[in-house]
Scaffold this active site. Structure first.
Site, PDB file in Angstrom:
ATOM      1  N   CYS A   1       0.860  -1.188   0.000  1.00  0.00           N
ATOM      2  CA  CYS A   1       0.000   0.000   0.000  1.00  0.00           C
ATOM      3  C   CYS A   1       0.894   1.235   0.000  1.00  0.00           C
ATOM      4  O   CYS A   1       1.816   1.344   0.818  1.00  0.00           O
ATOM      5  CB  CYS A   1      -0.902   0.016   1.243  1.00  0.00           C
TER       6      CYS A   1
ATOM      7  N   HIS B   1      -8.864  -3.609  -3.153  1.00  0.00           N
ATOM      8  CA  HIS B   1      -7.946  -2.799  -2.333  1.00  0.00           C
ATOM      9  C   HIS B   1      -8.301  -1.312  -2.443  1.00  0.00           C
ATOM     10  O   HIS B   1      -8.422  -0.607  -1.445  1.00  0.00           O
ATOM     11  CB  HIS B   1      -6.499  -3.041  -2.804  1.00  0.00           C
ATOM     12  N   GLU B   2      -8.526  -0.857  -3.693  1.00  0.00           N
ATOM     13  CA  GLU B   2      -8.845   0.568  -3.901  1.00  0.00           C
ATOM     14  C   GLU B   2     -10.239   0.887  -3.384  1.00  0.00           C
ATOM     15  O   GLU B   2     -10.483   1.944  -2.804  1.00  0.00           O
ATOM     16  CB  GLU B   2      -8.737   0.937  -5.387  1.00  0.00           C
TER      17      GLU B   2
ATOM     18  N   HIS C   1     -10.158   1.623   0.163  1.00  0.00           N
ATOM     19  CA  HIS C   1      -9.695   2.987   0.457  1.00  0.00           C
ATOM     20  C   HIS C   1     -10.862   3.984   0.446  1.00  0.00           C
ATOM     21  O   HIS C   1     -10.886   4.925   1.234  1.00  0.00           O
ATOM     22  CB  HIS C   1      -8.636   3.445  -0.562  1.00  0.00           C
TER      23      HIS C   1
HETATM   24  O1  LIG Z   1      -1.978   1.724  -2.021  1.00  0.00           O
HETATM   25  C1  LIG Z   1      -2.476   1.503  -3.142  1.00  0.00           C
HETATM   26  O2  LIG Z   1      -3.707   1.602  -3.365  1.00  0.00           O
HETATM   27  C2  LIG Z   1      -1.565   1.032  -4.264  1.00  0.00           C
HETATM   28  C3  LIG Z   1      -1.208  -0.439  -4.130  1.00  0.00           C
HETATM   29  C4  LIG Z   1      -2.252  -1.236  -4.866  1.00  0.00           C
HETATM   30  C5  LIG Z   1      -2.203  -2.722  -4.711  1.00  0.00           C
HETATM   31  C6  LIG Z   1      -0.980  -3.445  -4.670  1.00  0.00           C
HETATM   32  C7  LIG Z   1      -1.007  -4.834  -4.579  1.00  0.00           C
HETATM   33  C8  LIG Z   1      -2.226  -5.512  -4.508  1.00  0.00           C
HETATM   34  C9  LIG Z   1      -3.413  -4.792  -4.522  1.00  0.00           C
HETATM   35  C10 LIG Z   1      -3.410  -3.409  -4.644  1.00  0.00           C
HETATM   36  C11 LIG Z   1       0.142  -0.618  -4.746  1.00  0.00           C
HETATM   37  O3  LIG Z   1       0.321  -0.574  -5.947  1.00  0.00           O
HETATM   38  S1  LIG Z   1       1.457  -0.861  -3.696  1.00  0.00           S
HETATM   39  C12 LIG Z   1       2.789  -1.192  -4.762  1.00  0.00           C
HETATM   40  C13 LIG Z   1       3.196  -2.591  -4.558  1.00  0.00           C
HETATM   41  O4  LIG Z   1       3.601  -2.826  -3.449  1.00  0.00           O
HETATM   42  C14 LIG Z   1       2.903  -3.690  -5.494  1.00  0.00           C
HETATM   43  C15 LIG Z   1       2.935  -3.487  -6.851  1.00  0.00           C
HETATM   44  C16 LIG Z   1       2.641  -4.558  -7.675  1.00  0.00           C
HETATM   45  C17 LIG Z   1       2.289  -5.792  -7.128  1.00  0.00           C
HETATM   46  C18 LIG Z   1       2.250  -5.948  -5.762  1.00  0.00           C
HETATM   47  C19 LIG Z   1       2.567  -4.901  -4.941  1.00  0.00           C
HETATM   48 ZN   LIG Z   2      -3.447   1.139  -0.569  1.00  0.00          ZN
END
Ligand SMILES: O=C(O)C[C@@H](Cc1ccccc1)C(=O)SCC(=O)c1ccccc1
Ligand SMILES: [Zn+2]
Length: 156
Positions: free
Chosen positions: A99, A141-142, A145
């Site tokens: 996140c 996830h979003e 939020h």
């Molecule tokens: O905080 C956010 O909403 C962004 C988050 C989204 C997310 C990542 C992984 C699974 C579900 C949703 C990120 O992009 S964090 C970046 C990161 O850690 C990541 C990027 C690609 C795959 C896994 C993690």
């Molecule tokens: Zn997040």
């Protein structure tokens, strides 16, 4: 577009329920552009408006293959406005998530394997579709939020 500062867990904005978008205007397009640039700069696959201190029910999801999800689809960023989750599979899958508001940490989170969703695009047109796998994970996830929920409340 300018890069926006990203709220860190603990900031009140991340605990609020987002407000419905009613005006699909140039300002909304500009915010989406700034969110997309901020997400890219932070190497994210998603970003929600409250994370850039905007109270609006709006997020961006942009799947790409990565070390944790090598078979994730490569998808152009999608702007999601006023989202609803209409149905969710009973099947849950555990997976690693990060996140942008909890930098440097990884969490194992259970998510629905498949969800049916409805949302508006930047023109205000309703879309309805089924999402599965990593994209369904990002959407959930979003979506969290926008309900004021972060990983910290969900991690196993
Ligand atoms: O905080 C956010 O909403 C962004 C988050 C989204 C997310 C990542 C992984 C699974 C579900 C949703 C990120 O992009 S964090 C970046 C990161 O850690 C990541 C990027 C690609 C795959 C896994 C993690
Ligand atoms: Zn997040």
């Amino acid at each position: 577009p300018t890069l926006l500062p990203i709220a860190l867990v603990g900031e009140p904005i991340l605990r609020q329920t987002a407000i419905t978008v009613h005006h699909f205007d140039a300002e909304l397009v500009h915010l989406a552009e700034q969110m997309s640039a901020s997400m890219d700069a932070a190497n994210g696959v998603g970003i929600a408006a409250p994370q850039v201190h905007s109270p609006l029910a709006l997020f961006i999801m942009a799947s790409r293959p990565n070390e944790r999800y090598p078979d994730a689809p490569n998808m152009a960023p999608v702007v999601v406005v006023n989202p609803q989750i209409i149905n969710a599979s009973s099947e849950l899958v555990s997976g690693e998530e990060g996140c942008l508001s909890v930098p440097g940490q990884r969490f194992t989170i259970q998510r629905h394997q498949a969800i049916e969703v409805r949302y508006q695009n930047l023109q205000g047109e309703w879309q309805q579709t089924e999402l599965t796998g990593f994209i369904a994970r990002i959407f959930q996830h979003e979506f969290d939020h926008l309900q004021g929920i972060t990983l910290l409340e969900r991690s196993l």
